[in-house]
Design an enzyme around this catalytic site. Structure first.
Site, PDB file in Angstrom:
ATOM      1  N   TYR A 150      36.065  50.471  40.324  1.00  0.00           N
ATOM      2  CA  TYR A 150      36.267  50.934  41.699  1.00  0.00           C
ATOM      3  C   TYR A 150      37.640  50.478  42.175  1.00  0.00           C
ATOM      4  O   TYR A 150      38.007  49.310  42.015  1.00  0.00           O
ATOM      5  CB  TYR A 150      35.186  50.371  42.622  1.00  0.00           C
ATOM      6  CG  TYR A 150      35.349  50.819  44.066  1.00  0.00           C
ATOM      7  CD1 TYR A 150      35.156  52.149  44.426  1.00  0.00           C
ATOM      8  CD2 TYR A 150      35.707  49.916  45.065  1.00  0.00           C
ATOM      9  CE1 TYR A 150      35.319  52.576  45.737  1.00  0.00           C
ATOM     10  CE2 TYR A 150      35.864  50.327  46.391  1.00  0.00           C
ATOM     11  CZ  TYR A 150      35.665  51.666  46.717  1.00  0.00           C
ATOM     12  OH  TYR A 150      35.827  52.083  48.009  1.00  0.00           O
ATOM     13  N   ASP A 238      44.369  45.929  39.109  1.00  0.00           N
ATOM     14  CA  ASP A 238      43.762  45.929  40.438  1.00  0.00           C
ATOM     15  C   ASP A 238      43.059  44.588  40.631  1.00  0.00           C
ATOM     16  O   ASP A 238      41.922  44.388  40.198  1.00  0.00           O
ATOM     17  CB  ASP A 238      42.770  47.096  40.556  1.00  0.00           C
ATOM     18  CG  ASP A 238      42.104  47.123  41.931  1.00  0.00           C
ATOM     19  OD1 ASP A 238      42.253  46.141  42.682  1.00  0.00           O
ATOM     20  OD2 ASP A 238      41.421  48.122  42.228  1.00  0.00           O
ATOM     21  N   LYS A 266      41.499  41.829  50.143  1.00  0.00           N
ATOM     22  CA  LYS A 266      40.377  40.895  50.294  1.00  0.00           C
ATOM     23  C   LYS A 266      40.774  39.435  50.558  1.00  0.00           C
ATOM     24  O   LYS A 266      41.224  39.116  51.646  1.00  0.00           O
ATOM     25  CB  LYS A 266      39.462  41.018  49.088  1.00  0.00           C
ATOM     26  CG  LYS A 266      38.883  42.462  48.992  1.00  0.00           C
ATOM     27  CD  LYS A 266      37.642  42.548  48.164  1.00  0.00           C
ATOM     28  CE  LYS A 266      37.200  43.976  47.930  1.00  0.00           C
ATOM     29  NZ  LYS A 266      36.105  44.430  48.739  1.00  0.00           N
TER      30      LYS A 266
HETATM   31  N1  PLP Z   1      39.924  47.635  44.383  1.00  0.00           N
HETATM   32  C1  PLP Z   1      38.856  46.857  44.138  1.00  0.00           C
HETATM   33  C2  PLP Z   1      38.725  46.206  42.793  1.00  0.00           C
HETATM   34  C3  PLP Z   1      37.881  46.650  45.128  1.00  0.00           C
HETATM   35  O1  PLP Z   1      36.816  45.869  44.869  1.00  0.00           O
HETATM   36  C4  PLP Z   1      38.055  47.273  46.379  1.00  0.00           C
HETATM   37  C5  PLP Z   1      37.040  47.115  47.442  1.00  0.00           C
HETATM   38  O2  PLP Z   1      35.891  46.860  47.227  1.00  0.00           O
HETATM   39  C6  PLP Z   1      39.188  48.062  46.596  1.00  0.00           C
HETATM   40  C7  PLP Z   1      40.109  48.228  45.581  1.00  0.00           C
HETATM   41  C8  PLP Z   1      39.422  48.726  47.925  1.00  0.00           C
HETATM   42  O3  PLP Z   1      39.757  47.771  48.880  1.00  0.00           O
HETATM   43  P1  PLP Z   1      39.497  48.074  50.444  1.00  0.00           P
HETATM   44  O4  PLP Z   1      38.026  48.145  50.629  1.00  0.00           O
HETATM   45  O5  PLP Z   1      40.136  46.906  51.138  1.00  0.00           O
HETATM   46  O6  PLP Z   1      40.183  49.352  50.743  1.00  0.00           O
END
Ligand code: PLP
Length: 428
Positions: A150, A238, A266
């Site tokens: 994700y 990521d 986060k």
């Molecule tokens: N990338 C990862 C690995 C994530 O866990 C998340 C959110 O859960 C995101 C991107 C997206 O971040 P945001 O919810 O702050 O847009």
């Protein structure tokens, strides 16, 4: 579903009915909904340390951690103080601020692969911008993702076959995303060989957090980095969830890899909405205004968020924080393993640092296909029994749970006791 579903706290229940009429599904992010486990999502009122308190006055030991940011627990005093102090001077000015410089220099000094960084407002924005930058830098369009990973809700990463689908993503956009199975270097090698002239970047969660918690097999990330180098494509890591959580230097520090670009969010914001992406100077300098890749944002790098980030990084600089996280996580897993063994329950455990999964499957989850063996019905029963006992877990069978440094040994022992009772009720 369990009997306990009928007993959702009365005020939350009432508010839930009201909000559903005004906000689709009653939530501003589908993760928060109880759709997958059944019942009514609980309205939280306040948090302190390891605990959350709902609007009916119930108390929970929290393992959602605001979906990652609350690595120090809820409302850590130094972070709240720093944020309030900055807010009193005005929340944003739309001009450079010294706190941007301060947070950027901290990140660059902590993360070896980053020479320059840009701040945005969410993990989604960080990923979306890093992908555009990779495309602008290489002059290529294709992006490789991994099934079940994700990366937020931008079109490119919600394209079909990536495991997180959405209608509304144009076919033309989806065609520019190709997916490979996680933890499988041969498949990636074949894909990169086939499309090497068209691929801008490979983007991966170093530890997958939304198909269960899936650690990389030994040598997998190093092999992936070598394949990216072999075929001349960029590697985007990521670290929105893993960054500053699985280790101070994140997953890239833990596994010894050097991505071209890294995305954060986060935990970096101390609870303030944040995203960041950074990497090698020669790539980052392609961003506007100096370069031709455009990315902007009214709220990007605002002083309030920057002060949250600085305060949190200052606290995380103490290695004791990670020692506490590791020791609490070990204690939790020792207790849960004992219970799973005693019951002979078809449940497996996975964790990297303070992110963990309780998988209702006997199988060790290595990829998206494995994650389909997770028994969602048994998880839903367990979830509601734990919730009723005062343990707040992510309301899906596959999303990572998060520990904080505010969880005490007593919190962990209470959790083990309550989860043991819940598991016994599911499997006896
Ligand atoms: N990338 C990862 C690995 C994530 O866990 C998340 C959110 O859960 C995101 C991107 C997206 O971040 P945001 O919810 O702050 O847009």
């Amino acid at each position: 579903m369990t009997d306990s579903l009928a007993k959702s706290p009365p005020r939350s229940h009432l508010r839930g009915k009201e909000i559903e009429k005004l906000i689709p599904g009653g939530v501003n992010s589908p993760f928060r909904s109880f759709t997958e486990v059944g019942g009514q999502a609980i309205f939280m009122d306040r948090g302190r340390g390891s605990r959350l308190y709902d609007i009916d006055g119930n108390e929970y030991i929290d393992y959602v951690g605001a979906w990652g940011p609350a690595i120090l627990g809820h409302a850590p005093e130094p972070v709240i103080e720093a944020v309030c102090r900055t807010l009193r001077n005005g929340p944003l000015f739309g001009a450079p601020h010294e706190l941007e410089l301060e947070l950027a220099s901290r990140i660059v000094s902590i993360i070896d692969s980053i020479d320059m960084v840009r701040f945005v407002n969410s993990g989604t924005e960080a990923v979306m911008s890093a992908i555009r930058l990779a495309r602008g830098f290489t002059g290529r369009d294709l992006i490789v993702t991994f099934e079940g990973c994700y990366h937020g809700h931008s079109d490119a990463t919600l394209a079909s076959r990536s495991g997180h689908h959405s209608s509304g993503v144009p076919e033309g956009t989806a065609r520019n995303t190709v997916s490979a199975p996680f933890n499988d270097l041969d498949s990636l090698d074949n894909l990169l060989e086939k499309h090497q002239q068209e691929i801008a970047a490979v983007i991966i969660e170093p530890v997958a957090g939304s198909m269960g918690v899936v650690p990389p097999d030994e040598g997998y990330l190093q092999g992936l980095q070598a394949l990216c180098a072999k075929y001349g494509v960029l590697l985007i890591l990521d670290e929105v969830l893993t960054g500053f959580r699985v280790a101070y230097k994140g997953a890239q520090g833990l596994y010894g890899i050097t991505p071209d670009l890294t995305c954060y969010g986060k935990a970096l914001g101390g609870g303030m909405p944040i995203g960041a992406y950074g990497g090698r100077r020669e790539i980052m300098e392609h961003l506007s205004p100096g370069g031709k890749v455009y990315q902007a944002g009214t709220f990007s790098g605002n002083p309030v968020t920057m002060s949250g980030g600085i305060a949190v990084l200052d606290l995380l600089a103490d290695p004791e924080v990670y020692a506490v996280l590791e020791s609490r996580a070990n204690r939790l897993f020792e207790g849960l393993s004992r219970c799973i063994d005693d019951l002979g329950a078809p449940v497996s455990l996975a964790r990297v640092g303070s992110m963990f999964g309780i998988h209702f499957s006997e199988r060790r989850i290595r990829n998206f296909v494995d994650s389909k063996t997770i028994d969602e019905k048994s998880f839903a029963r367990f979830f509601h029994l734990a919730l009723e006992a005062g343990i707040y877990l992510p309301p899906t069978a596959v999303d990572a749970a998060c520990l904080s440094s505010a969880h005490s040994e007593a919190d962990i022992d209470e959790t083990v006791e309550k989860m043991t009772a819940a598991l016994a009720a599911v499997y006896n």
